[in-house]
Design a protein around this motif. Structure first.
Motif, short mmCIF file in Angstrom:
data_model
loop_
_atom_site.label_atom_id
_atom_site.label_comp_id
_atom_site.label_asym_id
_atom_site.label_seq_id
_atom_site.Cartn_x
_atom_site.Cartn_y
_atom_site.Cartn_z
N GLU A 96 18.01 -0.27 -5.49
CA GLU A 96 18.19 -1.20 -4.38
C GLU A 96 17.89 -2.65 -4.75
O GLU A 96 18.37 -3.56 -4.08
N SER A 114 22.60 6.40 -9.48
CA SER A 114 23.98 6.27 -9.00
C SER A 114 24.07 6.62 -7.51
O SER A 114 24.67 5.90 -6.72
N GLN A 116 21.78 6.48 -5.31
CA GLN A 116 20.97 5.61 -4.45
C GLN A 116 21.39 4.14 -4.52
O GLN A 116 20.84 3.32 -3.80
N ARG A 117 22.37 3.82 -5.35
CA ARG A 117 22.82 2.44 -5.42
C ARG A 117 23.52 2.08 -4.11
O ARG A 117 24.53 2.70 -3.76
N PRO A 118 23.04 1.04 -3.40
CA PRO A 118 23.64 0.72 -2.11
C PRO A 118 25.12 0.33 -2.24
O PRO A 118 25.50 -0.35 -3.20
N ALA A 119 25.91 0.74 -1.24
CA ALA A 119 27.35 0.50 -1.27
C ALA A 119 27.69 -0.99 -1.34
O ALA A 119 28.69 -1.38 -1.93
N GLY A 120 26.86 -1.82 -0.75
CA GLY A 120 27.16 -3.25 -0.72
C GLY A 120 26.90 -3.99 -2.03
O GLY A 120 27.23 -5.16 -2.16
N PRO A 123 28.03 -2.04 -8.99
CA PRO A 123 27.39 -0.96 -9.73
C PRO A 123 26.21 -1.48 -10.58
O PRO A 123 26.22 -2.63 -11.03
N ARG A 158 28.48 4.88 -9.54
CA ARG A 158 27.82 3.64 -9.14
C ARG A 158 27.01 3.03 -10.28
O ARG A 158 26.16 2.17 -10.06
#
Ligand SMILES: *Cc1c(COP(=O)(O)O)cnc(C)c1O
Length: 239
Positions: A96, A114, A116-120, A123, A158
């Motif tokens: 994060e 991968s 837990q990587r926030p979509a916003g 990568p 991600r």
């Protein structure tokens, strides 16, 4: 000029001289300023002197510092690298808050980062840590397992696989430093020659610290991680 600005300039001069001696271009070696144990104020001084990439070892300390620096310099896009060990219960904080992580050494950690990587966010950039000099207690995958883990990371949606990282034991002699750094470069070259899907961005060899950056650059490092050279001597505390 602040002391940190002055020391940054000295380190950049060392990098430039090492590149020249090795017949390499200075822009091909990135400087990561390792700010672990130093307060946000030191990062601000370095950022004001033009430094953009910062490395932290202790995840909670890093997260707090990232927030403090962002509040003080909201318009400056700094790039934060996690260079310390990552346990499973810390992957979410890394995913994060950081832009890079250099210390991925097993599939489970990669998978969690991968997921837990926030979509916003873009990568997460990942280097695989290789235990280049083979001590059983040291972090990192054994050299012969680096490719297999690289292929795992390359497939995760991600994460962007960027390269390898190593922390060899300290060697006082340049020749010994060079030889161990060259073995990391050899693994790096083997993997980058593969041209497989997911390896398109494999361009980073994270190697060399304050004491051995010249040998690392001679061996082919593309990113040196310099702490005391930039910020001065650390006084260790419980982190
Ligand atoms: C602390 C640290 C550095 C920087 O070390 P210096 O000797 O102060 O340059 C670089 N890489 C890692 C992984 C570290 O933990």
């Amino acid at each position: 000029m602040t002391t940190i600005a002055h020391k940054l300039q000295e380190v950049r001069t060392r990098i430039g001289a090492a590149c020249e001696a090795a017949g390499r271009r200075p822009e091909d070696v990135q400087l990561l300023a390792v700010s672990k144990t130093f307060p946000a104020e030191c990062v601000l001084q370095a950022a004001r002197a033009g430094q953009r990439d910062f490395g932290e070892n202790y995840i909670q300390e890093g997260v707090d510092k990232i927030a403090a620096v962002r509040a003080a310099l909201p318009d400056q896009a700094l790039c934060w690298h996690c260079i310390g060990p990552v346990q499973s219960n810390k992957t979410r904080l890394v995913a994060e808050h950081f832009d890079w992580v250099h210390t991925v050494d097993r599939p489970k950690i990669a998978e969690r980062l991968s997921a837990q990587r926030p979509a916003g966010l873009a990568p997460l950039h990942v280097c695989i840590q290789v235990n280049i000099d083979g001590g059983p207690t040291k972090a990192g995958v054994p050299p012969e397992a680096a490719l297999e883990l690289a292929r795992v990371v390359a497939k995760l949606p991600r994460l962007t696989l960027r390269g390898l990282m190593a922390i060899p034991d300290h060697a006082p002699e340049y020749i010994a430093q060079l030889s161990i750094h060259k073995s990391a470069k050899a693994i790096f070259d083997q993997i980058s020659a593969l041209r497989e899907p997911g390896l398109e961005h494999f361009d980073t060899l994270s190697l060399g610290m304050t004491a051995d950056l010249e040998a690392a650059i001679a061996a082919g490092s593309t990113l040196v991680r310099v702490g005391s050279g930039v910020f001065g001597a650390r006084s260790y505390r419980a982190a």
